[in-house]
Design a protein around this motif. Sequence first.
Motif, PDB file in Angstrom:
ATOM      1  N   PHE A 246      -1.062 -19.543  40.173  1.00 25.68           N
ATOM      2  CA  PHE A 246      -0.157 -19.132  41.232  1.00 25.68           C
ATOM      3  C   PHE A 246       0.986 -19.930  41.558  1.00 25.68           C
ATOM      4  O   PHE A 246       2.186 -19.629  41.708  1.00 25.68           O
ATOM      5  CB  PHE A 246      -1.093 -18.701  42.430  1.00 25.68           C
ATOM      6  N   MET A 247       0.823 -21.310  41.644  1.00 25.34           N
ATOM      7  CA  MET A 247       1.760 -22.370  42.020  1.00 25.34           C
ATOM      8  C   MET A 247       2.858 -22.280  40.974  1.00 25.34           C
ATOM      9  O   MET A 247       3.889 -22.977  41.191  1.00 25.34           O
ATOM     10  CB  MET A 247       1.031 -23.592  42.309  1.00 25.34           C
ATOM     11  N   THR A 248       2.509 -22.021  39.635  1.00 26.34           N
ATOM     12  CA  THR A 248       3.551 -21.999  38.635  1.00 26.34           C
ATOM     13  C   THR A 248       4.718 -20.914  38.532  1.00 26.34           C
ATOM     14  O   THR A 248       5.442 -20.765  37.953  1.00 26.34           O
ATOM     15  CB  THR A 248       2.776 -22.270  37.150  1.00 26.34           C
ATOM     16  N   LEU A 249       4.059 -19.830  39.351  1.00 30.60           N
ATOM     17  CA  LEU A 249       4.991 -18.593  39.201  1.00 30.60           C
ATOM     18  C   LEU A 249       6.279 -18.818  40.180  1.00 30.60           C
ATOM     19  O   LEU A 249       6.491 -19.704  41.110  1.00 30.60           O
ATOM     20  CB  LEU A 249       4.418 -17.460  40.172  1.00 30.60           C
ATOM     21  N   SER A 250       7.186 -18.091  40.018  1.00 30.61           N
ATOM     22  CA  SER A 250       8.439 -18.215  40.714  1.00 30.61           C
ATOM     23  C   SER A 250       8.166 -17.553  42.178  1.00 30.61           C
ATOM     24  O   SER A 250       7.251 -16.900  42.083  1.00 30.61           O
ATOM     25  CB  SER A 250       9.726 -17.372  40.190  1.00 30.61           C
ATOM     26  N   LYS A 251       9.217 -17.939  42.858  1.00 32.27           N
ATOM     27  CA  LYS A 251       8.997 -17.193  44.512  1.00 32.27           C
ATOM     28  C   LYS A 251       8.936 -15.760  44.539  1.00 32.27           C
ATOM     29  O   LYS A 251       8.025 -15.161  45.410  1.00 32.27           O
ATOM     30  CB  LYS A 251      10.184 -17.784  45.358  1.00 32.27           C
ATOM     31  N   SER A 252       9.833 -15.065  43.738  1.00 35.05           N
ATOM     32  CA  SER A 252       9.712 -13.521  43.629  1.00 35.05           C
ATOM     33  C   SER A 252       8.508 -13.133  42.975  1.00 35.05           C
ATOM     34  O   SER A 252       7.755 -12.127  43.365  1.00 35.05           O
ATOM     35  CB  SER A 252      10.978 -13.107  42.785  1.00 35.05           C
ATOM     36  N   GLN A 253       7.888 -13.843  41.851  1.00 34.26           N
ATOM     37  CA  GLN A 253       6.662 -13.249  41.442  1.00 34.26           C
ATOM     38  C   GLN A 253       5.678 -13.788  42.422  1.00 34.26           C
ATOM     39  O   GLN A 253       4.701 -12.570  42.489  1.00 34.26           O
ATOM     40  CB  GLN A 253       6.351 -14.189  40.047  1.00 34.26           C
ATOM     41  N   GLN A 254       5.590 -14.669  43.118  1.00 33.75           N
ATOM     42  CA  GLN A 254       4.516 -14.801  44.182  1.00 33.75           C
ATOM     43  C   GLN A 254       4.453 -13.724  45.193  1.00 33.75           C
ATOM     44  O   GLN A 254       3.394 -13.267  45.903  1.00 33.75           O
ATOM     45  CB  GLN A 254       4.709 -16.276  44.886  1.00 33.75           C
ATOM     46  N   ASP A 255       5.761 -13.454  45.518  1.00 35.03           N
ATOM     47  CA  ASP A 255       5.921 -12.358  46.551  1.00 35.03           C
ATOM     48  C   ASP A 255       5.272 -11.091  45.977  1.00 35.03           C
ATOM     49  O   ASP A 255       4.745 -10.175  46.673  1.00 35.03           O
ATOM     50  CB  ASP A 255       7.501 -12.331  47.001  1.00 35.03           C
ATOM     51  N   ASP A 256       5.717 -10.906  44.716  1.00 34.24           N
ATOM     52  CA  ASP A 256       4.884  -9.482  44.070  1.00 34.24           C
ATOM     53  C   ASP A 256       3.511  -9.603  44.159  1.00 34.24           C
ATOM     54  O   ASP A 256       2.826  -8.615  44.369  1.00 34.24           O
ATOM     55  CB  ASP A 256       5.560  -9.404  42.803  1.00 34.24           C
ATOM     56  N   VAL A 257       3.010 -10.626  43.728  1.00 33.94           N
ATOM     57  CA  VAL A 257       1.393 -10.964  43.648  1.00 33.94           C
ATOM     58  C   VAL A 257       1.093 -10.302  45.444  1.00 33.94           C
ATOM     59  O   VAL A 257       0.020  -9.684  45.641  1.00 33.94           O
ATOM     60  CB  VAL A 257       0.891 -12.264  43.475  1.00 33.94           C
ATOM     61  N   TYR A 258       1.652 -11.174  46.269  1.00 30.91           N
ATOM     62  CA  TYR A 258       1.226 -10.751  47.650  1.00 30.91           C
ATOM     63  C   TYR A 258       1.633  -9.142  47.920  1.00 30.91           C
ATOM     64  O   TYR A 258       0.652  -8.686  48.742  1.00 30.91           O
ATOM     65  CB  TYR A 258       1.885 -11.731  48.533  1.00 30.91           C
ATOM     66  N   GLU A 259       2.382  -8.679  47.472  1.00 33.44           N
ATOM     67  CA  GLU A 259       2.685  -7.331  47.628  1.00 33.44           C
ATOM     68  C   GLU A 259       1.710  -6.405  47.235  1.00 33.44           C
ATOM     69  O   GLU A 259       1.191  -5.505  47.907  1.00 33.44           O
ATOM     70  CB  GLU A 259       4.037  -6.918  47.241  1.00 33.44           C
ATOM     71  N   LEU A 260       1.221  -6.625  45.911  1.00 39.47           N
ATOM     72  CA  LEU A 260       0.117  -5.973  45.368  1.00 39.47           C
ATOM     73  C   LEU A 260      -1.141  -6.242  46.007  1.00 39.47           C
ATOM     74  O   LEU A 260      -1.719  -5.194  46.287  1.00 39.47           O
ATOM     75  CB  LEU A 260      -0.047  -6.288  43.924  1.00 39.47           C
ATOM     76  N   LEU A 261      -1.490  -7.455  46.491  1.00 38.66           N
ATOM     77  CA  LEU A 261      -2.773  -7.558  47.108  1.00 38.66           C
ATOM     78  C   LEU A 261      -2.646  -6.918  48.487  1.00 38.66           C
ATOM     79  O   LEU A 261      -3.932  -6.459  48.807  1.00 38.66           O
ATOM     80  CB  LEU A 261      -2.818  -9.301  47.297  1.00 38.66           C
TER      81      LEU A 261
END
Length: 66
Positions: free
Chosen positions: A47-62
Amino acid sequence: MYNVNNPSNWSWSKAFDEMAKTVNQAELTQQCINHVLNYPGEANGVFMTLSKSQQDDVYELLNQVI
């Protein structure tokens, strides 16, 4: 004006229940992130290696799942 939903008006019991709910949701979110991203168990997971937009996408899905 008195508002029962204002945290300053909660009883200790309700405050502790809300805190437990928040902690539980945070733990579930972290576990979901770990499982979705195949967490290897190191201090800095995928998770820490993902870009900010990818992290935001993961949170949106969760948020949609939880």
